[in-house]
Scaffold this motif. Structure first.
Motif, PDB file in Angstrom:
ATOM      1  N   MET A   1       0.839  -1.184   0.000  1.00 25.83           N
ATOM      2  CA  MET A   1       0.000   0.000   0.000  1.00 25.83           C
ATOM      3  C   MET A   1       0.883   1.245   0.000  1.00 25.83           C
ATOM      4  O   MET A   1       1.929   1.271   0.617  1.00 25.83           O
ATOM      5  CB  MET A   1      -0.909   0.009   1.225  1.00 25.83           C
ATOM      6  N   LYS A   2       0.397   2.272  -0.669  1.00 28.31           N
ATOM      7  CA  LYS A   2       1.121   3.532  -0.804  1.00 28.31           C
ATOM      8  C   LYS A   2       0.536   4.570   0.162  1.00 28.31           C
ATOM      9  O   LYS A   2      -0.682   4.724   0.262  1.00 28.31           O
ATOM     10  CB  LYS A   2       0.992   4.012  -2.244  1.00 28.31           C
ATOM     11  N   VAL A   3       1.404   5.286   0.867  1.00 24.95           N
ATOM     12  CA  VAL A   3       0.960   6.336   1.798  1.00 24.95           C
ATOM     13  C   VAL A   3       0.549   7.565   0.996  1.00 24.95           C
ATOM     14  O   VAL A   3       1.313   8.082   0.203  1.00 24.95           O
ATOM     15  CB  VAL A   3       2.083   6.702   2.794  1.00 24.95           C
ATOM     16  N   ILE A   4      -0.717   8.023   1.221  1.00 21.33           N
ATOM     17  CA  ILE A   4      -1.182   9.240   0.554  1.00 21.33           C
ATOM     18  C   ILE A   4      -1.631  10.307   1.551  1.00 21.33           C
ATOM     19  O   ILE A   4      -1.552  11.482   1.264  1.00 21.33           O
ATOM     20  CB  ILE A   4      -2.300   8.951  -0.468  1.00 21.33           C
ATOM     21  N   ASN A   5      -2.143   9.900   2.710  1.00 22.37           N
ATOM     22  CA  ASN A   5      -2.492  10.804   3.815  1.00 22.37           C
ATOM     23  C   ASN A   5      -3.323  12.007   3.364  1.00 22.37           C
ATOM     24  O   ASN A   5      -2.941  13.155   3.552  1.00 22.37           O
ATOM     25  CB  ASN A   5      -1.222  11.258   4.534  1.00 22.37           C
ATOM     26  N   LYS A   6      -4.511  11.736   2.781  1.00 19.00           N
ATOM     27  CA  LYS A   6      -5.418  12.787   2.297  1.00 19.00           C
ATOM     28  C   LYS A   6      -6.635  12.891   3.212  1.00 19.00           C
ATOM     29  O   LYS A   6      -7.195  11.878   3.617  1.00 19.00           O
ATOM     30  CB  LYS A   6      -5.938  12.424   0.914  1.00 19.00           C
ATOM     31  N   PRO A   7      -7.089  14.117   3.497  1.00 16.56           N
ATOM     32  CA  PRO A   7      -8.344  14.270   4.225  1.00 16.56           C
ATOM     33  C   PRO A   7      -9.512  13.816   3.343  1.00 16.56           C
ATOM     34  O   PRO A   7      -9.480  14.018   2.122  1.00 16.56           O
ATOM     35  CB  PRO A   7      -8.418  15.758   4.533  1.00 16.56           C
ATOM     36  N   ILE A   8     -10.507  13.185   3.964  1.00 20.85           N
ATOM     37  CA  ILE A   8     -11.654  12.681   3.216  1.00 20.85           C
ATOM     38  C   ILE A   8     -12.951  13.059   3.920  1.00 20.85           C
ATOM     39  O   ILE A   8     -12.960  13.404   5.095  1.00 20.85           O
ATOM     40  CB  ILE A   8     -11.595  11.140   3.048  1.00 20.85           C
ATOM     41  N   GLU A   9     -14.036  12.977   3.171  1.00 26.04           N
ATOM     42  CA  GLU A   9     -15.382  13.076   3.729  1.00 26.04           C
ATOM     43  C   GLU A   9     -15.865  11.655   3.940  1.00 26.04           C
ATOM     44  O   GLU A   9     -15.575  10.764   3.130  1.00 26.04           O
ATOM     45  CB  GLU A   9     -16.299  13.824   2.766  1.00 26.04           C
ATOM     46  N   TRP A  82     -11.323  12.599   9.397  1.00 28.51           N
ATOM     47  CA  TRP A  82     -11.052  11.335   8.721  1.00 28.51           C
ATOM     48  C   TRP A  82      -9.928  11.540   7.703  1.00 28.51           C
ATOM     49  O   TRP A  82      -9.870  12.576   7.041  1.00 28.51           O
ATOM     50  CB  TRP A  82     -12.295  10.857   7.979  1.00 28.51           C
ATOM     51  N   THR A  83      -9.067  10.525   7.583  1.00 25.68           N
ATOM     52  CA  THR A  83      -7.939  10.579   6.658  1.00 25.68           C
ATOM     53  C   THR A  83      -7.810   9.246   5.931  1.00 25.68           C
ATOM     54  O   THR A  83      -7.853   8.187   6.564  1.00 25.68           O
ATOM     55  CB  THR A  83      -6.623  10.858   7.415  1.00 25.68           C
ATOM     56  N   LEU A  84      -7.660   9.310   4.613  1.00 23.86           N
ATOM     57  CA  LEU A  84      -7.298   8.124   3.833  1.00 23.86           C
ATOM     58  C   LEU A  84      -5.787   8.072   3.878  1.00 23.86           C
ATOM     59  O   LEU A  84      -5.107   8.846   3.218  1.00 23.86           O
ATOM     60  CB  LEU A  84      -7.814   8.232   2.406  1.00 23.86           C
ATOM     61  N   PHE A  85      -5.246   7.158   4.706  1.00 22.87           N
ATOM     62  CA  PHE A  85      -3.813   7.158   4.977  1.00 22.87           C
ATOM     63  C   PHE A  85      -3.037   6.338   3.942  1.00 22.87           C
ATOM     64  O   PHE A  85      -2.029   6.791   3.430  1.00 22.87           O
ATOM     65  CB  PHE A  85      -3.552   6.643   6.383  1.00 22.87           C
ATOM     66  N   LYS A  86      -3.496   5.140   3.654  1.00 28.91           N
ATOM     67  CA  LYS A  86      -2.812   4.276   2.681  1.00 28.91           C
ATOM     68  C   LYS A  86      -3.821   3.656   1.729  1.00 28.91           C
ATOM     69  O   LYS A  86      -4.944   3.361   2.115  1.00 28.91           O
ATOM     70  CB  LYS A  86      -2.068   3.131   3.375  1.00 28.91           C
ATOM     71  N   ILE A  87      -3.385   3.427   0.511  1.00 31.92           N
ATOM     72  CA  ILE A  87      -4.219   2.710  -0.459  1.00 31.92           C
ATOM     73  C   ILE A  87      -3.325   1.919  -1.375  1.00 31.92           C
ATOM     74  O   ILE A  87      -2.197   2.257  -1.606  1.00 31.92           O
ATOM     75  CB  ILE A  87      -5.136   3.660  -1.249  1.00 31.92           C
TER      76      ILE A  87
END
Length: 87
Positions: A1-9, A82-87
Motif C-alpha cells: 500500500m502507498k501512503v497518501i495521507n489525504k483528508p476525506i469526507e 477522517w484521513t485516507l492514509f494508505k491505499i
C-alpha cells in the motif's frame, strides 16, 4: 500500500455502544473532482495513540471503479477528522 495521507469526507454508522463503522468515502482526486467509493469490508480495527492523539485505524476494502482495493482509513477522535492514509 502507498501512503497518501489525504483528508476525506466520510459517511459512517455509529451503534449504541459508540462503535464506528465506515460506509462510504469521498475523496478529492487529481482532476480536482470529488470521487465517492463504497467501503465493502472492514477487515480490522485498531486504536492508536500518536503524539497524544487517540486515533482509530480501519483496515478496509474499497470498491474503486469495480476493483477491490485494500486501504487504511484513520479517524482522529479529538478533531473528528477522517484521513485516507494508505491505499
Amino acid at each position: 500500500m502507498k501512503v497518501i495521507n489525504k483528508p476525506i469526507e466520510m459517511i459512517a454508522f455509529t451503534n449504541c455502544d459508540g462503535g464506528i463503522q465506515p460506509l462510504m468515502i469521498r475523496v478529492l482526486g487529481k482532476d480536482k473532482k470529488k470521487h465517492t467509493y463504497d467501503v465493502l469490508k472492514i477487515t480490522r480495527t485498531e486504536k492508536e495513540k500518536l503524539a497524544g492523539n487517540i486515533m482509530l485505524r480501519f483496515f478496509c476494502q474499497l470498491d474503486i471503479d469495480g476493483n477491490t482495493r485494500d486501504c487504511l482509513i484513520k479517524f482522529e477522535k479529538d478533531t473528528t477528522r477522517w484521513t485516507l492514509f494508505k491505499i
